[in-house]
Write a protein that holds these residues in place. Sequence first.
Motif, short mmCIF file in Angstrom:
data_model
loop_
_atom_site.label_atom_id
_atom_site.label_comp_id
_atom_site.label_asym_id
_atom_site.label_seq_id
_atom_site.Cartn_x
_atom_site.Cartn_y
_atom_site.Cartn_z
N HIS A 195 92.01 -54.91 -91.46
CA HIS A 195 92.45 -53.57 -91.07
C HIS A 195 93.59 -53.71 -90.06
O HIS A 195 93.35 -53.94 -88.87
N HIS A 196 94.80 -53.58 -90.54
CA HIS A 196 95.96 -53.75 -89.67
C HIS A 196 96.14 -52.54 -88.76
O HIS A 196 95.71 -51.43 -89.07
N ARG A 197 96.81 -52.76 -87.64
CA ARG A 197 96.95 -51.73 -86.63
C ARG A 197 97.85 -50.60 -87.09
O ARG A 197 98.72 -50.78 -87.94
N ARG A 198 97.61 -49.45 -86.49
CA ARG A 198 98.43 -48.27 -86.74
C ARG A 198 99.68 -48.35 -85.86
O ARG A 198 99.59 -48.59 -84.66
N ASP A 199 100.83 -48.11 -86.46
CA ASP A 199 102.06 -48.09 -85.69
C ASP A 199 102.27 -46.72 -85.07
O ASP A 199 101.93 -45.69 -85.67
N GLN A 200 102.83 -46.70 -83.86
CA GLN A 200 103.18 -45.44 -83.23
C GLN A 200 104.50 -44.94 -83.81
O GLN A 200 105.41 -45.73 -84.07
N PRO A 201 104.64 -43.64 -84.00
CA PRO A 201 105.90 -43.12 -84.56
C PRO A 201 107.05 -43.28 -83.56
O PRO A 201 106.84 -43.30 -82.35
N GLU A 202 108.25 -43.41 -84.10
CA GLU A 202 109.44 -43.55 -83.26
C GLU A 202 110.55 -42.62 -83.75
O GLU A 202 110.64 -42.33 -84.95
N LEU A 203 111.37 -42.17 -82.80
CA LEU A 203 112.54 -41.39 -83.19
C LEU A 203 113.47 -42.25 -84.04
O LEU A 203 113.62 -43.45 -83.77
N PRO A 204 114.10 -41.69 -85.05
CA PRO A 204 115.11 -42.46 -85.79
C PRO A 204 116.24 -42.86 -84.86
O PRO A 204 116.56 -42.14 -83.90
N VAL A 205 116.85 -43.99 -85.13
CA VAL A 205 117.86 -44.55 -84.24
C VAL A 205 119.00 -43.57 -84.00
O VAL A 205 119.48 -43.41 -82.86
N HIS A 206 119.44 -42.89 -85.04
CA HIS A 206 120.60 -42.01 -84.89
C HIS A 206 120.31 -40.83 -83.96
O HIS A 206 121.23 -40.23 -83.40
N ALA A 207 119.01 -40.50 -83.76
CA ALA A 207 118.65 -39.36 -82.92
C ALA A 207 118.39 -39.76 -81.48
O ALA A 207 118.19 -38.90 -80.62
N ARG A 208 118.38 -41.05 -81.19
CA ARG A 208 117.98 -41.50 -79.86
C ARG A 208 119.09 -41.42 -78.83
O ARG A 208 118.85 -41.06 -77.67
N VAL A 209 120.29 -41.80 -79.21
CA VAL A 209 121.32 -42.06 -78.21
C VAL A 209 122.08 -40.81 -77.79
O VAL A 209 123.02 -40.89 -77.00
N SER A 210 121.66 -39.65 -78.28
CA SER A 210 122.34 -38.41 -77.89
C SER A 210 121.71 -37.75 -76.68
O SER A 210 122.33 -36.90 -76.04
N ASP A 211 120.45 -38.08 -76.39
CA ASP A 211 119.79 -37.50 -75.22
C ASP A 211 118.69 -38.45 -74.75
O ASP A 211 118.60 -39.59 -75.20
N PHE A 212 117.82 -37.96 -73.84
CA PHE A 212 116.79 -38.80 -73.24
C PHE A 212 115.41 -38.45 -73.75
O PHE A 212 114.41 -38.67 -73.06
N GLU A 213 115.31 -37.93 -74.96
CA GLU A 213 114.01 -37.61 -75.54
C GLU A 213 113.20 -38.90 -75.71
O GLU A 213 113.74 -39.97 -76.00
N GLU A 214 111.86 -38.77 -75.53
CA GLU A 214 110.99 -39.94 -75.62
C GLU A 214 111.11 -40.60 -76.99
O GLU A 214 111.02 -39.93 -78.02
N VAL A 215 111.30 -41.91 -77.00
CA VAL A 215 111.53 -42.65 -78.24
C VAL A 215 110.23 -42.90 -79.00
O VAL A 215 110.16 -42.70 -80.21
#
Length: 552
Positions: free
Chosen positions: A456-476
Amino acid sequence: MSAATRGIAGAGRDDITQLPDLAGSTGRVAPVRDRMPIYVDLLPPCNAGCPAGENIQEWLRLIKAGDEQAAWRQLTSDNPFPAILGRVCYHPCETACNRAGLDSAVSIHGVERYLGDRALESGWRFEMPIRRSGRRVLIVGAGPSGLSAAYHLARLGHEVEIRDGSPQPGGMMRYGIPEYRLPRDVLDGEIGRLLDLGIRIVTDHPVTDLLAEQTEGGFDAVFVAIGAHLSKRVDIPARDAGKIIDAVSFLRDVASGGRPILGRRVAVYGGGNTAIDAARVARRLGVDESMVVYRRTQEQMPANLEEAAQAQREGVTVNWLRTITSVDDALTVEIMELDEQGRPQGTGRFETLQADTVILALGQESDSGFLQQIPGLHLDGDVVQVDKTSLMTDVPGIFAGGDAVPSERTVTVGVGHGKRAARNIDAWLESIPLQDEPKHPVVHLADLHLWYFGDHHRRDQPELPVHARVSDFEEVVGGLGAAGARYEAARCLSCGNCFECDGCLGACPEDAVIKLGVGHRYRFDYTRCTGCGSCFEQCPVHAIEMIPETPR
């Protein structure tokens, strides 16, 4: 059966640390029993690896049992900031996790973050202390170590006041860790809960004369928990000094709402976590190119690997084995090579890199100069010398921890120091000698008998897509959610501690295992036990040891 045999059914660490290895099954049943089983509790590696001293296995068990609030209370008995540490801790517990050797480590930090967020959303509060000691403690610094010490001291019944030179509490959690890693509403929510315990936090109050403030305030003890807010300087020839700024000031400015103009290209000089944060922040401020210049190799880089990988996904480039020699219209860097000892050495070959701003991230120091005037208190450079166990300085009643003492400078280490300092301050105030209890032996993967193990492999936490990250400081990085947290908690192997699977009960051919009821585990009936070892051999978590039979 001897008296020693009758009393050994619930034996623990002291009974097994010096025992010979009798785990083999050769000749296990003999005319005279020569070995016998005992139940033991061993130390899971996640608990052993936690700098904050959390009982991780226990709060994971409580989540599996469906009692999230009890899990949160167990967790916060050691660490008051699960929503913070669930985001910013580099989770050495997961590096140590035995499950990593099977498929992947339990997402301990993900479950911790879930509990912290659940508590904030639900308004869970700390229980008020049941007594007041009448003692007052002054804490200098409202960072993770100072806040942690204040929490534990308040729970012990002491009156606590924190004094800090910044406009808001949090220390480097607020002024060093960017918002895309630690949203400020989360930080404020977990700090705000401390105020309910009666802790007083005085901001915009730099302490310059510690002994005077202690005397005037009538404080019985002091804990110095100043952070490393000063950047180390390096002399780099530069025609335009305005092109060079330090990383700590840069991150603090941005965290305070500033938006400095950096130009199109930024070079960050250094290889630690602060360098990575500075490079990622620069990307969010709109620079076209953000690069890190580091004098060693990728394998030698001290920055957290996950954070460095995140930076590179966001477009940050790294120039390995390069050192800046001068800053003019461009950067001149010398190409380095490793010698036989793995140390970088100059080659005499140079390159030119283009950068409008250079951010220096070459290490940090504590602003501990105000302590030099205290008679008998010793410093080594910027750090305070303390007893490694008690965290007390050479001046009775003055303790220090976190970035102020020689240690790894992380939020989790600081939180752990705060807890340890509070316990020792309490003992000192009460004139009680404090001795650390010996820990149980750590149980490793090779010690387990995982017949029940499933893939039973671990669940990954969701992440913002890369293109949406560098425009503001929203949690990644997002959270696991309730289902994901329960799934991850259920992946815990319960290493070294009985979880009442009934395996020993079913394996014993002599009915010598007696079930004591849910939550009370089992005991052995040694009048029936033959010492065959079937219970030991099937126990998946190594909660049973075979020991030599006590002579009659």
